[in-house]
Enzyme design. Structure first.
Site, PDB file in Angstrom:
ATOM      1  CB  SER A 262     -19.723  17.506  69.549  1.00 10.00           C
ATOM      2  OG  SER A 262     -19.372  18.728  70.197  1.00 10.00           O
ATOM      3  CE  LYS A 263     -16.437  21.013  62.045  1.00 10.79           C
ATOM      4  NZ  LYS A 263     -16.147  22.317  62.618  1.00 10.79           N
TER       5      LYS A 263
END
Length: 505
Positions: A262-263
Site C-alpha cells: 500500500s501507499k
C-alpha cells in the site's frame, strides 16, 4: 494461437495509478505484443461519485513514461470506441433489456431501509444477508409481479435497480490461465446489481459488454477480481457470447510479505508506490513517483515484470523487447510476490550504468548550476564517466564528485584523525616541491613520478597518499587520487595542499 489477440487495461480514474496497476498494464502489453495482438486502454469512469480530476491524464502519462504504449484508447481511436465508459452509457440499456427479456435479470425495488433491516435480522441470527437464489422470491422485486403490476411501478417512477438472476443449483466450471480449474456452487453467489435507475450500469455489466464489443480475447487482471469471475462468466453465458480467457495475476505484497503493498508502506519505508508524482487535486498532498525520485523507466518495468513472472532462467535484466519475446502467461506465479525496495535500487544501478554518458551529463548540469558551478561540458563528461559506477541515481553525482569542482573548505574529523599525522605537514611540503617540478601534469605522469619518489624516500604509500587524498577531497573517499589531481590541475592541487597544511597542522 490462431485468433487475433486483443487485451485491455481498464483502470478507473479515481486517483493515481499504483505500481500494481502498472504491472497489470505491462503484462497485458507483453502478452499482446508477444502474439502480434492489440493492447487497448479503456477508462472505466461509470462511477462518477469517485471520479478524480486529472486521474485519466495521470494514467496515460504513467504508461507513456514506462514505454507501455497502447494501440487503441482515448485520443488513439480504433474501430471499437469510444474508450471511456461515460461516453458509452447509451449502449448499456439495450443489453440489460436483453437480459430482462430472456429471464436472466430482474427489477428490484427494495429500499435501503428494507435491505438494512434484512441485514440486521441476519446478524441477530448469526448469519450474513445475501440477495440471491435462496431468498430473492421473498424480497421486493419483479420476480413475483405480473407484467401489469411491473408496468405500473415503473410508470410511477419507483426507484429500482436491475439485478442479475444467478442460476440456482448449478456448479460453474471456470478456468483461469494461471490458477487452472475452479468450481463454484451458484448457491453461494448473490444477485449482483447490473444497472441503476439513474441510467448508469455498474462495473460488472459495463465491463462485460465492453469486453465483448471490443473483441477482447484475454482478460488479464489483478487477483482482487477473482471473486467476480463466476458472475462475469455467467453474464457471458446469459448473453450467449463466447467468454474470453481469464488470467488473474498474483498480488504484490509488502516487503515483509504480509499483506498487499500500500501507499502507507511506501511512506513508512521511504519508497514510491506510484510511477510518477501525484498531486491530490483536493488536498494538494504530494505523493512521490519513481520518475521524480530519479528512477529510470527501464528500472520500473524490469522490476515489475519479475514481481510474479520469470522466464525459467536466472536472467534478471530484460529490455522491454526481451520481455515481449520471453513472456508467457504459463510462467506467471500463483502466489503473491514480495516487493523489495533494495532490489529495485539494484536494478536502477544497473540501468544507470547503461545510460549514455552524454545523457547523464545533461541531467547533471542543472545540479551543478544549483551549486553555482558552471564547468565545461567536456570536463563534466570526464568526471561523470569516472564516478558513475558508484552512483545509483544522477542525484548521487554531486556528493560523489563535488571535489572535482570545488575545493574543500573543511575536513571530515574522522578522516583527518586517521590520515593526518604529526609529520604529515612536513611530507606534504616535500610533496609540493616534487609536484611543482613536474611539467607534465597528466594522471599517468603524476602517478609514476609520485610513486617513484615515495619509493626512493623509503616510505609506506599510506604516509603520502592518505594526507594527499584528504587535502584534495576533504575526506577519505573518492576515485583514484591521481585522476583527481590531474583533473583539477597543478595550480589547484598545490592550492589545496597549502590549505590543508594551514588548517590541519
Amino acid at each position: 494461437m490462431n485468433q487475433h489477440i486483443r487485451v485491455r487495461f481498464a483502470p478507473s480514474p479515481t486517483g493515481p495509478l499504483h505500481i500494481g496497476g502498472v504491472r497489470t498494464a505491462l503484462y497485458n502489453y507483453l502478452f499482446a505484443k508477444k502474439h502480434g495482438g492489440d493492447f487497448l486502454l479503456r477508462i472505466e469512469d461509470t462511477d462518477q461519485t469517485r471520479f478524480v480530476e486529472g486521474a485519466e491524464t495521470y494514467i496515460k502519462e504513467s504508461l507513456d513514461w514506462c514505454g507501455i504504449s497502447y494501440d487503441e484508447g482515448p485520443e488513439q481511436p480504433g474501430d471499437c470506441g469510444p474508450y471511456r465508459q461515460s461516453e458509452r452509457k447509451d449502449l448499456y440499456a439495450e443489453y440489460v433489456d436483453q437480459l430482462i427479456g430472456n429471464g436472466r435479470a430482474y427489477y428490484a425495488f427494495d429500499t435501503a431501509e428494507e435491505l438494512d433491516a434484512k441485514r440486521k435480522e441476519a446478524e441477530q441470527q448469526g448469519t450474513k444477508f445475501s440477495y440471491g437464489p435462496k431468498n430473492r422470491d421473498d424480497l421486493n422485486n419483479s420476480l413475483h409481479l405480473s407484467a401489469e403490476e411491473l408496468k405500473v411501478r415503473l410508470e410511477n417512477e419507483e426507484a429500482y435497480v436491475i439485478r442479475f438472476k444467478t442460476e440456482a443449483h448449478k456448479t460453474l466450471e471456470l478456468h483461469d490461465e494461471i490458477r487452472g480449474y475452479i468450481e463454484v456452487d451458484t448457491e453461494v453467489l448473490d444477485d449482483k446489481i447490473l444497472f441503476k435507475s439513474d441510467g448508469m450500469p455498474t462495473y460488472h455489466l459495463a465491463n462485460i459488454v465492453d469486453d465483448h464489443l471490443m473483441k477482447i480475447t484475454h482478460v488479464i487482471r489483478g487477483e482482487e477480481w477473482l471473486p467476480s469471475l463466476p458472475l462475469h462468466v455467467s453474464l457471458y453465458q446469459a448473453f450467449g457470447w463466447e467468454a474470453p480467457k481469464f488470467a488473474h495475476l498474483p498480488l504484490i505484497l509488502k516487503p515483509s510479505g504480509k499483506g498487499k503493498l500500500s501507499k502507507r508502506d511506501g511512506d513508512q519505508l521511504g519508497f514510491p508506490v506510484f510511477p510518477i508524482e501525484w498531486i491530490d487535486p483536493a488536498s494538494g498532498a504530494v505523493s512521490a513517483g519513481y520518475r521524480e525520485e530519479g528512477y529510470l523507466p527501464e528500472t520500473l518495468t524490469n522490476m515489475l515484470a519479475l514481481l510474479g513472472w520469470n522466464d525459467g532462467t536466472d536472467q534478471e535484466f530484460f529490455s522491454l523487447e526481451e520481455m515481449v519475446e520471453k513472456f508467457e502467461l504459463s510462467r506467471v506465479h500463483k502466489s503473491g510476490a514480495k516487493f523489495d525496495p533494495e532490489k529495485t535500487e539494484w536494478f536502477q544501478h544497473h540501468y544507470l550504468q547503461e545510460q549514455p554518458v552524454e545523457d547523464l551529463v545533461d541531467q547533471f548540469l542543472p545540479i551543478l548550476a544549483s551549486n553555482d558551478v558552471y564547468p565545461e561540458k567536456t570536463y563534466v563528461k570526464e568526471v561523470v564517466a569516472t564516478i558513475k559506477e558508484r552512483a545509483t541515481f544522477v542525484s548521487d553525482f554531486w556528493e560523489l564528485s563535488f571535489f572535482y569542482f570545488v575545493a574543500p573548505t573543511e575536513f571530515d574529523a574522522k578522516s583527518a584523525k586517521k590520515a593526518w599525522k604529526n609529520d604529515s605537514e612536513e611530507w606534504m611540503r616535500a610533496l609540493i616541491g616534487k609536484l611543482e617540478s613536474l611539467e607534465d601534469f597528466s594522471k599517468d605522469k603524476v602517478q609514476a613520478e609520485v610513486k617513484d619518489w615515495i619509493n626512493t624516500q623509503g616510505l609506506g604509500f599510506g604516509k603520502i597518499m592518505q594526507p594527499l587524498r584528504l587535502s584534495l577531497v576533504g575526506a577519505m573517499r573518492g576515485p583514484d587520487v591521481f585522476h583527481i589531481a590531474a583533473s583539477i590541475g597543478k595550480a589547484e592541487t598545490l592550492s589545496r595542499l597549502h590549505f590543508a597544511m594551514e588548517k590541519l597542522s
